[in-house]
Design a protein around this motif. Structure first.
Motif, PDB file in Angstrom:
ATOM      1  N   GLN A   9       1.067   4.806 -15.676  1.00  0.00           N
ATOM      2  CA  GLN A   9       2.357   4.264 -16.110  1.00  0.00           C
ATOM      3  C   GLN A   9       3.348   4.211 -14.943  1.00  0.00           C
ATOM      4  OE1 GLN A   9       3.938   5.787 -19.874  1.00  0.00           O
ATOM      5  NE2 GLN A   9       1.913   6.612 -20.355  1.00  0.00           N
ATOM      6  N   ALA A  10       3.358   5.277 -14.139  1.00  0.00           N
ATOM      7  CA  ALA A  10       4.277   5.305 -12.993  1.00  0.00           C
ATOM      8  C   ALA A  10       3.969   4.167 -12.016  1.00  0.00           C
ATOM      9  CB  ALA A  10       4.178   6.652 -12.280  1.00  0.00           C
ATOM     10  N   ILE A  11       2.674   3.942 -11.772  1.00  0.00           N
ATOM     11  CA  ILE A  11       2.269   2.906 -10.807  1.00  0.00           C
ATOM     12  C   ILE A  11       2.514   1.513 -11.387  1.00  0.00           C
ATOM     13  CG2 ILE A  11       0.259   1.946  -9.577  1.00  0.00           C
ATOM     14  CD1 ILE A  11      -0.727   4.984  -9.494  1.00  0.00           C
ATOM     15  N   ASP A  16       4.091   0.542  -5.494  1.00  0.00           N
ATOM     16  CA  ASP A  16       4.113   1.119  -4.150  1.00  0.00           C
ATOM     17  C   ASP A  16       4.513   2.592  -4.147  1.00  0.00           C
ATOM     18  OD1 ASP A  16       3.378  -1.309  -2.948  1.00  0.00           O
ATOM     19  OD2 ASP A  16       5.466  -2.003  -2.939  1.00  0.00           O
ATOM     20  N   TYR A  17       4.406   3.239  -5.299  1.00  0.00           N
ATOM     21  CA  TYR A  17       4.779   4.646  -5.426  1.00  0.00           C
ATOM     22  C   TYR A  17       3.640   5.485  -4.818  1.00  0.00           C
ATOM     23  CZ  TYR A  17       6.776   8.788  -7.784  1.00  0.00           C
ATOM     24  OH  TYR A  17       7.335  10.006  -8.073  1.00  0.00           O
ATOM     25  N   ALA A  18       3.794   5.807  -3.545  1.00  0.00           N
ATOM     26  CA  ALA A  18       2.704   6.436  -2.798  1.00  0.00           C
ATOM     27  C   ALA A  18       2.314   7.800  -3.364  1.00  0.00           C
ATOM     28  CB  ALA A  18       3.092   6.570  -1.329  1.00  0.00           C
ATOM     29  N   ASP A  19       3.295   8.604  -3.748  1.00  0.00           N
ATOM     30  CA  ASP A  19       2.968   9.931  -4.296  1.00  0.00           C
ATOM     31  C   ASP A  19       2.122   9.815  -5.557  1.00  0.00           C
ATOM     32  OD1 ASP A  19       4.259  11.230  -2.283  1.00  0.00           O
ATOM     33  OD2 ASP A  19       6.061  11.718  -3.445  1.00  0.00           O
ATOM     34  N   ALA A  20       2.454   8.850  -6.407  1.00  0.00           N
ATOM     35  CA  ALA A  20       1.692   8.665  -7.641  1.00  0.00           C
ATOM     36  C   ALA A  20       0.269   8.211  -7.329  1.00  0.00           C
ATOM     37  CB  ALA A  20       2.387   7.664  -8.557  1.00  0.00           C
ATOM     38  N   LEU A  21       0.127   7.315  -6.356  1.00  0.00           N
ATOM     39  CA  LEU A  21      -1.205   6.853  -5.965  1.00  0.00           C
ATOM     40  C   LEU A  21      -2.038   8.016  -5.409  1.00  0.00           C
ATOM     41  CD1 LEU A  21      -0.180   3.488  -4.289  1.00  0.00           C
ATOM     42  CD2 LEU A  21      -1.838   3.687  -6.160  1.00  0.00           C
ATOM     43  N   PHE A  22      -1.425   8.822  -4.550  1.00  0.00           N
ATOM     44  CA  PHE A  22      -2.153   9.944  -3.965  1.00  0.00           C
ATOM     45  C   PHE A  22      -2.544  10.956  -5.035  1.00  0.00           C
ATOM     46  CE2 PHE A  22      -2.976  13.828  -1.746  1.00  0.00           C
ATOM     47  CZ  PHE A  22      -3.566  13.429  -0.560  1.00  0.00           C
ATOM     48  N   ASN A  23      -1.610  11.269  -5.917  1.00  0.00           N
ATOM     49  CA  ASN A  23      -1.896  12.256  -6.962  1.00  0.00           C
ATOM     50  C   ASN A  23      -2.919  11.735  -7.968  1.00  0.00           C
ATOM     51  OD1 ASN A  23      -0.168  14.110  -5.820  1.00  0.00           O
ATOM     52  ND2 ASN A  23       1.583  13.509  -7.080  1.00  0.00           N
ATOM     53  N   ARG A  24      -2.883  10.415  -8.238  1.00  0.00           N
ATOM     54  CA  ARG A  24      -3.900   9.858  -9.130  1.00  0.00           C
ATOM     55  C   ARG A  24      -5.281   9.956  -8.478  1.00  0.00           C
ATOM     56  NH1 ARG A  24      -3.649   3.747 -11.449  1.00  0.00           N
ATOM     57  NH2 ARG A  24      -4.182   3.289  -9.266  1.00  0.00           N
ATOM     58  N   VAL A  44      -2.817   4.096  -0.020  1.00  0.00           N
ATOM     59  CA  VAL A  44      -1.903   5.041   0.627  1.00  0.00           C
ATOM     60  C   VAL A  44      -2.087   4.994   2.143  1.00  0.00           C
ATOM     61  CG1 VAL A  44      -1.227   7.463   0.790  1.00  0.00           C
ATOM     62  CG2 VAL A  44      -1.905   6.524  -1.423  1.00  0.00           C
ATOM     63  N   LYS A  45      -3.326   4.844   2.574  1.00  0.00           N
ATOM     64  CA  LYS A  45      -3.615   4.786   4.012  1.00  0.00           C
ATOM     65  C   LYS A  45      -2.932   3.578   4.652  1.00  0.00           C
ATOM     66  CE  LYS A  45      -7.878   4.009   5.183  1.00  0.00           C
ATOM     67  NZ  LYS A  45      -9.337   4.171   5.389  1.00  0.00           N
ATOM     68  N   ASN A  46      -2.896   2.459   3.929  1.00  0.00           N
ATOM     69  CA  ASN A  46      -2.208   1.271   4.452  1.00  0.00           C
ATOM     70  C   ASN A  46      -0.704   1.500   4.564  1.00  0.00           C
ATOM     71  OD1 ASN A  46      -4.525  -0.279   4.772  1.00  0.00           O
ATOM     72  ND2 ASN A  46      -4.445  -1.068   2.669  1.00  0.00           N
ATOM     73  N   MET A  47      -0.160   2.309   3.640  1.00  0.00           N
ATOM     74  CA  MET A  47       1.270   2.602   3.678  1.00  0.00           C
ATOM     75  C   MET A  47       1.615   3.592   4.794  1.00  0.00           C
ATOM     76  SD  MET A  47       2.105   3.144  -0.358  1.00  0.00           S
ATOM     77  CE  MET A  47       1.451   2.052  -1.620  1.00  0.00           C
ATOM     78  N   PHE A  48       0.702   4.537   5.035  1.00  0.00           N
ATOM     79  CA  PHE A  48       0.947   5.599   6.012  1.00  0.00           C
ATOM     80  C   PHE A  48      -0.233   5.682   6.982  1.00  0.00           C
ATOM     81  CE2 PHE A  48       3.177   6.767   2.110  1.00  0.00           C
ATOM     82  CZ  PHE A  48       4.469   6.959   2.582  1.00  0.00           C
ATOM     83  N   PRO A  49      -0.362   4.685   7.854  1.00  0.00           N
ATOM     84  CA  PRO A  49      -1.537   4.651   8.744  1.00  0.00           C
ATOM     85  C   PRO A  49      -1.562   5.765   9.776  1.00  0.00           C
ATOM     86  CG  PRO A  49       0.040   2.929   9.326  1.00  0.00           C
ATOM     87  CD  PRO A  49       0.532   3.530   8.055  1.00  0.00           C
ATOM     88  N   ASP A  50      -0.441   6.481   9.936  1.00  0.00           N
ATOM     89  CA  ASP A  50      -0.388   7.566  10.917  1.00  0.00           C
ATOM     90  C   ASP A  50      -0.412   8.941  10.262  1.00  0.00           C
ATOM     91  OD1 ASP A  50      -0.248   5.767  13.035  1.00  0.00           O
ATOM     92  OD2 ASP A  50       1.939   5.614  12.870  1.00  0.00           O
ATOM     93  N   SER A  51      -0.806   9.003   8.998  1.00  0.00           N
ATOM     94  CA  SER A  51      -0.836  10.276   8.292  1.00  0.00           C
ATOM     95  C   SER A  51      -2.209  10.932   8.442  1.00  0.00           C
ATOM     96  CB  SER A  51      -0.529  10.082   6.805  1.00  0.00           C
ATOM     97  OG  SER A  51      -0.798  11.275   6.089  1.00  0.00           O
TER      98      SER A  51
END
Length: 213
Positions: A9-11, A16-24, A44-51
């Motif tokens: 539901q959040a997504i 683009d809610y990265a925390d929700a994608l990662f937690n899912r 998430v990797k596309n959003m944060f390629p340097d993480s």
């Protein structure tokens, strides 16, 4: 499963809610949907390629799929971004061990232990390498040290049971394997080892039952 529904539901509200994608992705992993978890991590990797942590977690997921080459690549990328994380180093070395790159794995683990002699995961994997090379006394010494640090880690307990099996110390092996299953009834390796235990005792029907389980 309820968490996944909430993240869905959040997504849906914010794709683009990265925390929700990662937690899912984490929730997917917990229910065994590794491929779905990897899809979320790719976003998430596309959003944060340097993480470094995103690549680290991708490596964990790929290891669960036994995609060792891809997992090694993910952990190596995580190390490029953050070379100070010993957990990444141990996981990379472990996958290299699984992939047959034993010399490289051993040197990486020894490097970790030079910096932290009480890294239990490094000790555990080194004990598995020693077992693979039939250096049983060394394997037992390493796993005992890991268990002094983390006494009730079910995988460590099971691995010591596996070493005892190789030493034909069946009573000690059975005690450890049963204890491991009590701590974590979902560890397939423990049932495999208990099957070996029964096979060594000549109880072949029990061995087959455990292998099937």
């Amino acid at each position: 499963y309820e968490a996944i529904q909430d993240y869905n539901q959040a997504i849906a509200i914010d794709p683009d809610y990265a925390d929700a994608l990662f937690n899912r992705a984490y929730a997917y992993e917990q229910v065994g949907r590794i491929d779905d978890a990897l899809v979320d991590i790719s976003y998430v990797k596309n959003m944060f390629p340097d993480s470094a942590y995103v690549y680290f977690y991708e490596g964990i997921l790929l290891a669960n799929k036994k995609s060792f080459d891809a997992g090694i690549e993910a952990f190596e990328k995580a190390l490029q971004l953050d070379g100070s994380n010993p957990e990444t180093k141990v996981n990379l070395a472990t996958l290299k061990f699984y992939n047959g790159e034993i010399s490289d794995a051993k040197s990486r683990l020894e490097e970790v232990l030079r910096n932290d002699p009480e890294d239990a995961n490094a000790l555990n994997t080194l004990s598995q390498i020693a077992l693979e090379q039939n250096r049983l006394a060394e394997a037992l010494k390493l796993i005992n040290k890991a268990l002094q640090i983390v006494p009730n880690e079910p995988y460590f307990v099971n691995n010591r049971g596996q070493i005892y099996l190789a030493m034909d110390s069946l009573g000690l092996a059975g005690d450890d394997i049963n204890r491991s299953i009590l701590i974590n009834p979902k560890n397939a390796w423990a049932y495999r080892n208990k099957g070996i235990y029964y096979a060594k005792k000549g109880q072949f029907e029990d061995a087959v039952r455990l292998y099937n389980e």
